[in-house]
Scaffold this motif. Structure first.
Motif, PDB file in Angstrom:
ATOM      1  N   VAL A  11       0.850  -1.195   0.000  1.00 50.31           N
ATOM      2  CA  VAL A  11       0.000   0.000   0.000  1.00 50.31           C
ATOM      3  C   VAL A  11       0.886   1.246   0.000  1.00 50.31           C
ATOM      4  O   VAL A  11       1.764   1.386   0.850  1.00 50.31           O
ATOM      5  CB  VAL A  11      -0.928   0.017   1.231  1.00 50.31           C
ATOM      6  N   LYS A  14      -3.863   5.568   0.776  1.00 51.81           N
ATOM      7  CA  LYS A  14      -5.253   5.231   1.088  1.00 51.81           C
ATOM      8  C   LYS A  14      -6.107   6.446   0.773  1.00 51.81           C
ATOM      9  O   LYS A  14      -5.700   7.574   1.035  1.00 51.81           O
ATOM     10  CB  LYS A  14      -5.412   4.916   2.577  1.00 51.81           C
ATOM     11  N   ARG A  26     -13.825   3.213  -0.918  1.00 53.39           N
ATOM     12  CA  ARG A  26     -12.518   3.166  -0.264  1.00 53.39           C
ATOM     13  C   ARG A  26     -11.532   2.544  -1.239  1.00 53.39           C
ATOM     14  O   ARG A  26     -11.770   1.460  -1.749  1.00 53.39           O
ATOM     15  CB  ARG A  26     -12.610   2.357   1.021  1.00 53.39           C
ATOM     16  N   LEU A  28      -7.266   1.896  -2.429  1.00 55.11           N
ATOM     17  CA  LEU A  28      -5.851   1.801  -2.103  1.00 55.11           C
ATOM     18  C   LEU A  28      -5.051   1.954  -3.378  1.00 55.11           C
ATOM     19  O   LEU A  28      -5.449   1.419  -4.413  1.00 55.11           O
ATOM     20  CB  LEU A  28      -5.515   0.428  -1.504  1.00 55.11           C
ATOM     21  N   TRP A  47      -9.947  -1.829   4.405  1.00 58.01           N
ATOM     22  CA  TRP A  47      -9.401  -0.468   4.331  1.00 58.01           C
ATOM     23  C   TRP A  47      -8.978   0.006   5.716  1.00 58.01           C
ATOM     24  O   TRP A  47      -7.936   0.616   5.888  1.00 58.01           O
ATOM     25  CB  TRP A  47     -10.442   0.464   3.717  1.00 58.01           C
ATOM     26  N   GLU A  51      -2.507   0.088   6.553  1.00 54.47           N
ATOM     27  CA  GLU A  51      -1.813   1.372   6.582  1.00 54.47           C
ATOM     28  C   GLU A  51      -0.799   1.385   5.443  1.00 54.47           C
ATOM     29  O   GLU A  51      -0.445   0.324   4.907  1.00 54.47           O
ATOM     30  CB  GLU A  51      -1.092   1.562   7.919  1.00 54.47           C
TER      31      GLU A  51
END
Length: 67
Positions: A11, A14, A26, A28, A47, A51
């Motif tokens: 990730v 976000k 949501r 990524l 989500w 992090e």
């Protein structure tokens, strides 16, 4: 949300957005192992768990999951 392709990555961002004014999406941004970045819609629970820097895995025919 499940597609037939498989991938894994980390990730890098976000985000949330209300594109239609009613539904909250949501997303990524995931840097795939091959170096490309893919924008992925995910469920609220996933989500909230993730992090920036966390690993995400998507297997063929399944939803993305923490990896």
């Amino acid at each position: 949300m499940a597609g037939e392709d498989a991938w894994s990555g980390v990730v890098v961002k976000k985000s949330r957005a209300m594109y239609d004014g009613a539904n909250l999406y949501r997303k990524l941004d995931v840097r795939l192992d091959g170096g490309d970045v893919r924008n992925v819609k995910v469920a609220r629970d996933l989500w909230k768990q993730l992090e920036v820097g966390d690993r995400v895995v998507k297997e063929a025919g399944a939803d993305p999951r923490r990896g």
